[in-house]
Design a protein around this motif. Structure first.
Motif, short mmCIF file in Angstrom:
data_model
loop_
_atom_site.label_atom_id
_atom_site.label_comp_id
_atom_site.label_asym_id
_atom_site.label_seq_id
_atom_site.Cartn_x
_atom_site.Cartn_y
_atom_site.Cartn_z
N UNK A 133 17.07 1.31 -9.83
CA UNK A 133 17.20 1.65 -8.28
C UNK A 133 16.61 0.58 -7.76
N UNK A 134 15.40 -0.41 -8.44
CA UNK A 134 15.50 -1.93 -7.86
C UNK A 134 16.92 -2.56 -8.56
N UNK A 135 17.21 -2.20 -9.17
CA UNK A 135 18.31 -2.72 -9.73
C UNK A 135 19.34 -3.03 -8.78
N UNK A 136 19.72 -1.66 -8.56
CA UNK A 136 20.58 -1.78 -7.25
C UNK A 136 20.71 -2.20 -6.04
N UNK A 159 18.42 13.38 -11.66
CA UNK A 159 17.85 12.46 -11.35
C UNK A 159 18.56 11.00 -11.38
N UNK A 160 19.22 11.45 -12.80
CA UNK A 160 20.03 10.12 -13.37
C UNK A 160 21.14 10.16 -12.70
N UNK A 161 21.86 11.79 -12.72
CA UNK A 161 23.31 11.19 -11.83
C UNK A 161 23.17 11.12 -10.24
N UNK A 162 21.92 11.70 -9.96
CA UNK A 162 22.15 11.18 -8.25
C UNK A 162 22.35 9.37 -8.45
N UNK A 163 21.64 8.59 -9.28
CA UNK A 163 21.42 6.90 -8.74
C UNK A 163 22.66 6.49 -9.63
N UNK A 165 25.36 8.25 -9.29
CA UNK A 165 26.59 8.66 -8.36
C UNK A 165 25.98 7.46 -6.72
N UNK A 166 25.03 6.40 -6.95
CA UNK A 166 24.78 5.45 -5.72
C UNK A 166 25.27 4.62 -6.17
N UNK A 167 25.63 3.70 -7.05
CA UNK A 167 25.69 2.94 -7.61
C UNK A 167 27.24 2.65 -8.32
N UNK A 168 27.51 4.02 -8.70
CA UNK A 168 29.28 3.71 -8.40
C UNK A 168 29.89 3.25 -7.10
N UNK A 179 31.68 12.50 -9.09
CA UNK A 179 31.87 13.09 -10.66
C UNK A 179 30.12 13.52 -11.06
N UNK A 180 29.32 12.14 -10.76
CA UNK A 180 27.99 12.37 -10.79
C UNK A 180 27.79 13.19 -10.33
N UNK A 181 27.28 12.90 -8.45
CA UNK A 181 26.83 14.33 -7.62
C UNK A 181 26.96 15.40 -8.50
#
Length: 206
Positions: A133-136, A159-163, A165-168, A179-181
Motif C-alpha cells: 500500500x505504501x509503494x502504491x 485483502x491481497x486481491x483488493x490491493x 486490483x488497486x495496483x493494476x 479479475x483481482x477483485x
C-alpha cells in the motif's frame, strides 16, 4: 544441527543416539545431560529477553501514543535493537506514523526492515500488505505487485486481491483489476470486504 521444540523430542533423540551408538554410551550420557541443561538455559534466556523486549516496547510505544518529541526516535532505536516480533510491531507503528504525515519513504523503510524480521507467516503477510500500500502511494506499482506475492494464506486472499486490483487499476489494467477483485470475492471474505469489492467491480462496469 537440529532444533528441538520440546524436551520430549530432545529426550527421544538422545534415546535414539544411545541405541545407535552403544559403544559411545558414556559420551552420549554426558552430551544428553549437557544438551538438556543447555535447552533449559536457552528457554529461560529467551523468556527473559522477550519479557525485557515487551517492557521496552510498551515504554517506547507509550511515548509515541503521548506524541512526545522523543517518541519516534526511541521507537526507531527499539526497532534497530530488536529483531523479534516486538521489533516488527514497533516498525509497523512507525510506518503508520510516517504514512499519516505523508512521509512514505520513511514508512517504506520501516516496513522493509520489518519484512526482514518477521518470522511468522501471518505477521509477514500483514507487513507485506502494508508495504504494498505504501509503494502504491509512491507509484512503485511493479514493486507493489512483487511485494503482494509475499502475502500468503487463505485468510489474506481477499485483502491481497483488493490491493492487487488497486495496483493494476492504477497501471491502467482494468481487466486485470476486475479479475483481482473477482478473485477476492470468490475467497468469501467478510461482509464489509465483500461490499467494498462489489462496489469496485460495479465502478469498473459503469
Amino acid at each position: 544441527m537440529e532444533v528441538y521444540t520440546t524436551e520430549n523430542e530432545q529426550a527421544d533423540a538422545v534415546r535414539r543416539f544411545f541405541a545407535e551408538n552403544g559403544k559411545a554410551l558414556a559420551i552420549g550420557v554426558v552430551l544428553g545431560i549437557a544438551a538438556l541443561g543447555g535447552w533449559r538455559y536457552w528457554q529461560t534466556h529467551q523468556s527473559s529477553e522477550m519479557t525485557q523486549a515487551s517492557a521496552a516496547f510498551q515504554q517506547a510505544n507509550q511515548a509515541m501514543t503521548d506524541k512526545k518529541a522523543q517518541g519516534v526516535e526511541d521507537l526507531e532505536k527499539f526497532v534497530q535493537s530488536n529483531s523479534n516480533n516486538y521489533g516488527v510491531f514497533a516498525a509497523l507503528q512507525l510506518a503508520d506514523h510516517f504514512a499519516q504525515v505523508k512521509d512514505f519513504a520513511n514508512a517504506e523503510k520501516q516496513l522493509t526492515q520489518a519484512q526482514g524480521q518477521a518470522k511468522e507467516e501471518n505477521l509477514l503477510s500483514l507487513v507485506n500488505l502494508r508495504l504494498a500500500r505504501i509503494q502504491i502511494q509512491q507509484n512503485k506499482f511493479d514493486d507493489a505487485l512483487k511485494t503482494l506475492d509475499g502475502v500468503k494464506g487463505e485468510g489474506w486472499t481477499a485483502l491481497q486481491q483488493d490491493v492487487r486490483g488497486n495496483v493494476l487499476l492504477a497501471k491502467g489494467d482494468a481487466k486485470g483489476a476486475r479479475e483481482a477483485y473477482s478473485k477476492g470475492l470468490d475467497s468469501k471474505p467478510s461482509q464489509t470486504l465483500q461490499n467494498m469489492l462489489r462496489m469496485k467491480l460495479n465502478n469498473l462496469s459503469s
